[in-house]
Scaffold this active site. Structure first.
Site, mmCIF file in Angstrom:
data_model
loop_
_atom_site.group_PDB
_atom_site.id
_atom_site.type_symbol
_atom_site.label_atom_id
_atom_site.label_comp_id
_atom_site.label_asym_id
_atom_site.label_seq_id
_atom_site.Cartn_x
_atom_site.Cartn_y
_atom_site.Cartn_z
ATOM 1 N N ARG A 70 0.921 -1.146 0.000
ATOM 2 C CA ARG A 70 0.000 0.000 0.000
ATOM 3 C C ARG A 70 0.954 1.187 0.000
ATOM 4 O O ARG A 70 1.816 1.286 0.873
ATOM 5 C CB ARG A 70 -0.855 0.016 1.252
ATOM 6 C CG ARG A 70 -1.417 -1.365 1.631
ATOM 7 C CD ARG A 70 -2.875 -1.484 1.415
ATOM 8 N NE ARG A 70 -3.354 -2.799 1.846
ATOM 9 C CZ ARG A 70 -4.255 -3.493 1.180
ATOM 10 N NH1 ARG A 70 -4.779 -3.038 0.071
ATOM 11 N NH2 ARG A 70 -4.677 -4.656 1.631
ATOM 12 N N ASP A 125 -11.206 -9.728 -2.724
ATOM 13 C CA ASP A 125 -12.529 -9.135 -2.468
ATOM 14 C C ASP A 125 -13.485 -9.296 -3.663
ATOM 15 O O ASP A 125 -14.693 -9.173 -3.517
ATOM 16 C CB ASP A 125 -12.407 -7.645 -2.120
ATOM 17 C CG ASP A 125 -11.527 -7.410 -0.908
ATOM 18 O OD1 ASP A 125 -11.325 -8.363 -0.140
ATOM 19 O OD2 ASP A 125 -11.028 -6.280 -0.739
ATOM 20 N N MET A 167 -12.905 -11.954 5.372
ATOM 21 C CA MET A 167 -12.404 -10.690 4.812
ATOM 22 C C MET A 167 -13.329 -10.174 3.707
ATOM 23 O O MET A 167 -14.342 -10.794 3.402
ATOM 24 C CB MET A 167 -10.997 -10.896 4.245
ATOM 25 C CG MET A 167 -9.909 -10.751 5.275
ATOM 26 S SD MET A 167 -8.304 -10.814 4.459
ATOM 27 C CE MET A 167 -7.267 -10.249 5.804
ATOM 28 N N GLY A 168 -12.963 -9.076 3.098
ATOM 29 C CA GLY A 168 -13.752 -8.534 1.990
ATOM 30 C C GLY A 168 -13.806 -7.012 1.992
ATOM 31 O O GLY A 168 -14.433 -6.410 1.144
ATOM 32 N N ARG A 169 -13.182 -6.414 2.970
ATOM 33 C CA ARG A 169 -13.215 -4.949 3.163
ATOM 34 C C ARG A 169 -14.669 -4.491 3.208
ATOM 35 O O ARG A 169 -15.326 -4.727 4.208
ATOM 36 C CB ARG A 169 -12.428 -4.251 2.063
ATOM 37 C CG ARG A 169 -11.989 -2.857 2.479
ATOM 38 C CD ARG A 169 -11.194 -2.148 1.426
ATOM 39 N NE ARG A 169 -9.835 -2.656 1.332
ATOM 40 C CZ ARG A 169 -8.917 -2.119 0.536
ATOM 41 N NH1 ARG A 169 -9.199 -1.094 -0.217
ATOM 42 N NH2 ARG A 169 -7.705 -2.611 0.513
HETATM 43 P P1 ADP Z 1 -6.339 -2.472 -3.776
HETATM 44 O O1 ADP Z 1 -5.658 -2.141 -5.048
HETATM 45 O O2 ADP Z 1 -6.208 -3.923 -3.417
HETATM 46 O O3 ADP Z 1 -7.764 -1.965 -3.746
HETATM 47 P P2 ADP Z 1 -5.550 -0.241 -2.058
HETATM 48 O O4 ADP Z 1 -6.901 0.380 -2.024
HETATM 49 O O5 ADP Z 1 -4.784 -0.282 -0.795
HETATM 50 O O6 ADP Z 1 -5.568 -1.744 -2.590
HETATM 51 O O7 ADP Z 1 -4.713 0.548 -3.157
HETATM 52 C C1 ADP Z 1 -3.390 0.155 -3.464
HETATM 53 C C2 ADP Z 1 -2.555 1.350 -3.796
HETATM 54 O O8 ADP Z 1 -3.073 2.012 -4.948
HETATM 55 C C3 ADP Z 1 -2.509 2.445 -2.744
HETATM 56 O O9 ADP Z 1 -1.651 2.138 -1.679
HETATM 57 C C4 ADP Z 1 -2.001 3.605 -3.574
HETATM 58 O O10 ADP Z 1 -0.612 3.499 -3.803
HETATM 59 C C5 ADP Z 1 -2.729 3.383 -4.899
HETATM 60 N N1 ADP Z 1 -3.944 4.222 -4.918
HETATM 61 C C6 ADP Z 1 -5.119 4.003 -4.312
HETATM 62 N N2 ADP Z 1 -5.994 5.021 -4.533
HETATM 63 C C7 ADP Z 1 -5.321 5.940 -5.284
HETATM 64 C C8 ADP Z 1 -5.645 7.220 -5.842
HETATM 65 N N3 ADP Z 1 -6.855 7.779 -5.667
HETATM 66 N N4 ADP Z 1 -4.682 7.850 -6.553
HETATM 67 C C9 ADP Z 1 -3.478 7.305 -6.743
HETATM 68 N N5 ADP Z 1 -3.116 6.111 -6.248
HETATM 69 C C10 ADP Z 1 -4.014 5.413 -5.538
HETATM 70 O O1 F6P Z 2 -8.372 -6.004 -0.191
HETATM 71 C C1 F6P Z 2 -7.986 -7.278 0.241
HETATM 72 C C2 F6P Z 2 -8.015 -7.358 1.735
HETATM 73 O O2 F6P Z 2 -7.583 -8.642 2.142
HETATM 74 C C3 F6P Z 2 -9.362 -7.030 2.377
HETATM 75 O O3 F6P Z 2 -10.266 -8.087 2.332
HETATM 76 C C4 F6P Z 2 -8.940 -6.631 3.759
HETATM 77 O O4 F6P Z 2 -9.880 -5.763 4.357
HETATM 78 C C5 F6P Z 2 -7.633 -5.908 3.520
HETATM 79 O O5 F6P Z 2 -7.134 -6.405 2.288
HETATM 80 C C6 F6P Z 2 -6.588 -6.094 4.581
HETATM 81 O O6 F6P Z 2 -5.530 -5.242 4.292
HETATM 82 P P1 F6P Z 2 -4.057 -5.411 4.862
HETATM 83 O O7 F6P Z 2 -3.397 -6.515 4.137
HETATM 84 O O8 F6P Z 2 -3.396 -4.103 4.539
HETATM 85 O O9 F6P Z 2 -4.185 -5.687 6.306
#
Ligand code: ADP
Ligand code: F6P
Length: 293
Positions: A70, A125, A167-169
């Protein structure tokens, strides 16, 4: 061509298999840049030096060998500018982003700056807009269901009720799918559910079942509070289990590998035909590419 690949956000089983199937088709005629730890790899120009034998060896492992993260830094303009500088420095023609909804938002920021993108939905998710499937989902559901079946054996011996948090956010997909796989007595998966309706379902279930099961989606209601309510109102011995990261890890299922390979094939096809700025999605069971905008 110079092709970048990164993984971002939550990992899922099958991502390594997808990566391997992309890499093996492209590495002979192209330069592949495997960016380490998602968007951090772009910002700090951190490129991994893996060869095909290493990638093949780990292709069926869980997790993601090029690492994910992240990366809040990438959400800033400054972070994105550094990433673009390094993409230009490496003369990247197209960047493959493997990730979930957040990662997709990040990829779209790059797209706005004229970076060519191919996006592959990867998240347990299963909530990436427009795609019926995201890499990691089937394995996560099977991991979760197998875990619950095993724990349920001991719950039955004691006539205990158990609440399992999946899980699933904010997405109920895992909880619903697993709930059906294990024949849950109540699925607490959205704000339409309530403690009262859960208690009613268990009141009925306890007449016929040794160990009634509640499956709860994370981030909805405090599991301990739900446990106390059920125990007090129904006079049941109630336990709780947060299934947790077990769902994300492990080797991919057969179906997962099949899907991961199909995502890879479609991605390779688009790259060979220079059809960039696409998200590879599953629509009506078919792997298609959809324009990113
Ligand atoms: P996922 O891709 O599994 O949904 P995250 O929501 O944590 O996981 O997003 C992963 C990464 O994508 C973030 O840590 C960030 O680097 C990038 N990201 C998320 N939202 C934005 C945004 N609005 N603009 C730019 N980068 C983003
Ligand atoms: O987006 C995948 C996921 O496993 C979600 O289901 C959960 O809420 C989240 O990631 C957990 O995030 P982290 O690995 O940062 O604890």
């Amino acid at each position: 061509m110079n092709i970048g690949i990164l993984a971002s956000g939550g990992d899922g089983a099958g991502m390594n298999y997808c990566l391997y199937n992309i890499y093996k088709k492209l590495y002979k005629r192209n330069n592949i840049f495997l960016f380490n730890r998602g968007y951090y790899g772009l910002i700090y120009n951190d490129v991994l030096n893996f060869d095909i034998s290493y990638i093949k060896k780990h292709s069926q492992d869980g997790g993601i060998m090029i690492k994910t993260s992240r990366c809040p830094e990438f959400e800033t303009l400054e972070g994105q500018e550094k990433a673009i500088e390094n993409l230009i420095l490496n003369k990247i023609d197209v960047l493959i982003v493997m990730g979930g909804n957040g990662s997709l938002k990040g990829a779209k920021e790059l797209l706005k700056q004229n970076v060519n993108i191919i996006f592959i939905p990867c998240t347990i998710d299963n909530d990436v807009l427009n795609s019926e499937y995201c890499i990691g989902f089937d394995t996560a559901c099977n991991n979760c269901a197998n875990f619950i079946k095993q724990v349920n054996d001991t719950m039955k011996s004691f006539n205990r009720t158990c609440i399992y948090e999946a899980m699933g956010r904010k997405c109920p997909a895992i909880a619903i799918t697993v709930g059906n796989m294990i024949d849950a007595d109540y699925m607490y998966v959205s704000n339409n559910c309530s403690v009262e309706s859960c208690i009613e379902a268990l009141r009925k279930a306890k007449k016929t079942k040794d160990a009634p099961i509640v499956i709860l989606r994370e981030n909805l209601i405090d599991i301990k509070y739900l446990k106390e309510e059920i125990a007090n109102k129904l006079n049941l011995d109630v336990k709780t289990c947060i299934v947790g990261y077990l769902q994300r890890g492990g080797r991919p299922t057969k179906l997962e590998k099949n899907y991961a390979k199909k995502f890879a094939e479609k991605c390779v096809n688009e790259i060979k035909n220079k059809k960039f700025n696409k998200s590879i999605i599953v629509k009506n069971g078919v792997f298609v590419s959809e324009k990113l905008n």
